[in-house]
Scaffold this active site. Structure first.
Site, PDB file in Angstrom:
ATOM      1  N   THR A  12       0.818  -1.217   0.000  1.00 59.16           N
ATOM      2  CA  THR A  12       0.000   0.000   0.000  1.00 59.16           C
ATOM      3  C   THR A  12       0.848   1.261   0.000  1.00 59.16           C
ATOM      4  OG1 THR A  12      -1.791  -1.147   1.158  1.00 59.16           O
ATOM      5  CG2 THR A  12      -1.775   1.257   1.251  1.00 59.16           C
ATOM      6  N   VAL A  13       1.786   1.361   0.944  1.00 59.24           N
ATOM      7  CA  VAL A  13       2.602   2.570   1.043  1.00 59.24           C
ATOM      8  C   VAL A  13       3.609   2.644  -0.091  1.00 59.24           C
ATOM      9  CG1 VAL A  13       4.221   3.856   2.486  1.00 59.24           C
ATOM     10  CG2 VAL A  13       2.295   2.656   3.540  1.00 59.24           C
ATOM     11  N   VAL A 129       5.314   8.071  12.409  1.00 55.49           N
ATOM     12  CA  VAL A 129       4.353   8.535  13.416  1.00 55.49           C
ATOM     13  C   VAL A 129       3.343   9.462  12.752  1.00 55.49           C
ATOM     14  CG1 VAL A 129       4.023   9.774  15.586  1.00 55.49           C
ATOM     15  CG2 VAL A 129       6.112   8.440  15.228  1.00 55.49           C
ATOM     16  N   GLY A 131       1.254   9.025  10.227  1.00 55.18           N
ATOM     17  CA  GLY A 131       0.946   8.936   8.804  1.00 55.18           C
ATOM     18  C   GLY A 131       1.331  10.199   8.067  1.00 55.18           C
ATOM     19  N   ILE A 133       0.648  13.267   8.890  1.00 54.80           N
ATOM     20  CA  ILE A 133       0.792  14.463   9.725  1.00 54.80           C
ATOM     21  C   ILE A 133       2.278  14.806   9.858  1.00 54.80           C
ATOM     22  CG2 ILE A 133       0.380  15.484  11.984  1.00 54.80           C
ATOM     23  CD1 ILE A 133      -1.829  13.407  12.390  1.00 54.80           C
ATOM     24  N   GLY A 184     -11.774  -3.530   7.051  1.00 53.70           N
ATOM     25  CA  GLY A 184     -10.363  -3.305   6.783  1.00 53.70           C
ATOM     26  C   GLY A 184      -9.714  -2.224   7.638  1.00 53.70           C
ATOM     27  N   LYS A 202       5.117   4.526  18.773  1.00 51.27           N
ATOM     28  CA  LYS A 202       5.136   5.906  18.284  1.00 51.27           C
ATOM     29  C   LYS A 202       5.506   6.880  19.396  1.00 51.27           C
ATOM     30  CE  LYS A 202       1.746   4.693  14.761  1.00 51.27           C
ATOM     31  NZ  LYS A 202       0.322   4.719  14.365  1.00 51.27           N
TER      32      LYS A 202
END
Length: 431
Positions: A12-13, A129, A131, A133, A184, A202
């Protein structure tokens, strides 16, 4: 000359990163200094949604970290191993590393950053940490002149989604978790999220950045949300609170001890973090002289996390373009991160508590509970008896600030009281 990027993982990333790097139109011109050289995948035959020449794919991820032509390795495979090994090998080969892997940094950050400092390369982790942000860079640069006193964060989207739905629907934890897994939003094995371990990883990173010392993950007090019921949420709401899973790092006095903890917490309904719902994350920072600032946004997902990864790549590209290729830009590798911080045990924490008792419906019960608290040095802010069912009453207590150890001693005395059926739940309260 463009920097050659080796991408470990195209999930995904990784796919999100590749899509940004492959479509520079309208983005930073520095993207022209980055090119995908090789991509490590598990299956060469799997259909891909991003256009990358097939000869750049390999199933041999070690060949990427040892490739002399690659300048930067992006690690987005997750987990501890083999991610740790690949990161260390890339560093040993003189390559910069960008990672979204909070678990490996929280557990092996000291080893990784020592190796990077020795090799003179950068390890950047904005995506680890929050995503999308931006929080890592602001803590080290934008707020670098401030004395950070407290960081309070909602840093796990899965638990925030579950608690939000429980509050909105009056549903119980198990039912919402099952639905979150179906949709999900939660993993098949949700342990890391719902038991607070992901948030603790985190928090270890944030505390290290904010307070200038390494953090032993085992020193972080960690509780999850499995014990939270719809009843707790309903009573908290009646008292003007919402329940959130918070990661809290706090400087204690002038002795530089830290309080590091993850646990479900009652927040006043007018607190900025109380308004953060669903899968969103937010990190509330208090310092001097800045005062209070909050960083809010999507905490996970392809787009947000990929955005953070690419921001780190752009930092490396900018540094290279400036000609400073012999130095490092990552301040996490400064000498201030050589020592481990002193973490105060949870028993010394001074806070307020919310307690929900189930008692037998007999005269004098509330008075007796108040007396037992008072005899053990615990002052009460409010005591409410709510509903009576099956000859049992729900009694909800909110204390004034008290040391955790003293509160637990008082609670132990109350547990011996004949009219007490159960201590249904105990939660901490922050202002």
């Amino acid at each position: 000359m463009a920097l050659k990027v080796g991408l470990l993982g195209l999930g995904t990333v990784g796919t999100g990163v590749a899509q940004i790097l492959s479509d520079a139109v309208g983005r930073s011109p520095l993207l022209e200094q980055l090119t995908i050289h090789r991509v490590g995948v598990r299956n060469l035959d799997k259909p891909r949604s991003v256009q990358i020449p097939s000869d750049r794919f390999t199933t041999d991820l070690n060949a990427i970290v040892t490739d002399p032509d690659i300048d930067v390795v992006v690690e987005v495979i997750g987990g501890i191993e083999p991610a740790r090994t690949y990161i260390l090998e890339a560093i040993a080969r003189g390559k910069h590393v960008v990672t979204a892997n909070k678990a490996v940094i929280a557990r092996h950050g000291a080893e990784i950053f020592d190796a990077a400092k020795e090799a003179g390369v950068n390890v950047l982790l904005e995506a680890a940490v929050g995503g999308g942000i931006p929080i890592i860079h602001p803590l080290k640069h934008s707020l670098g002149g401030d004395r950070i006193n407290t960081i309070t964060g909602i840093v796990n989207g899965t638990t925030n989604y579950i608690l939000t739905r429980m509050a909105q629907e009056g549903a119980d934890f198990a039912d919402v978790l099952a639905d979150a897994q179906r949709l999900g939003y939660a993993e098949a094995d949700p342990t890391a999220d719902v038991d607070g371990f992901d948030a603790a990883d985190k928090l270890a990173i944030l505390a290290s950045l904010a307070f200038g010392g390494r953090v032993n993950l085992d020193d972080i007090h960690c509780e999850g949300i499995r014990s939270i019921s719809a009843t707790d949420i309903r009573y908290a709401n009646r008292l003007g609170f919402v329940i959130k899973l918070l990661a809290i790092a706090q400087r204690l006095g002038d002795d530089n001890q830290l309080s590091l903890r993850v646990h479900p917490t009652l927040l006043p309904s007018d607190h900025p973090l109380a308004q953060v719902d669903g899968v969103f994350n937010a990190i509330f920072v208090e310092g001097e002289p800045i005062g209070q600032v909050m960083f809010f946004g999507p905490g996970a997902g392809e787009g947000p996390t990929a955005s953070a990864v690419v921001s780190d790549l752009l930092n490396i590209a900018a540094f290279a373009v400036s000609g400073n290729t012999g130095d490092t830009l990552d301040p996490m590798m400064s000498n201030s991160h050589k020592e481990y911080g002193a973490i105060a045990p949870i028993e010394t924490l001074a806070t307020r508590f919310f307690v929900r008792f189930s008692t037998f419906d007999k005269p004098g019960t509330i008075g007796k509970i108040g007396t037992l608290f008072g005899k053990n040095g615990v002052s009460l802010e409010s005591v409410v008896q709510t509903e009576v069912t099956d000859e049992k009453a729900q009694v909800v207590v909110v204390t004034h600030q008290v040391k955790e150890g003293d509160f637990r001693a008082a609670l132990g005395a109350i547990e011996q009281y004949d009219n007490l059926a159960t201590v249904a739940n105990v939660l901490r309260v922050v202002s």
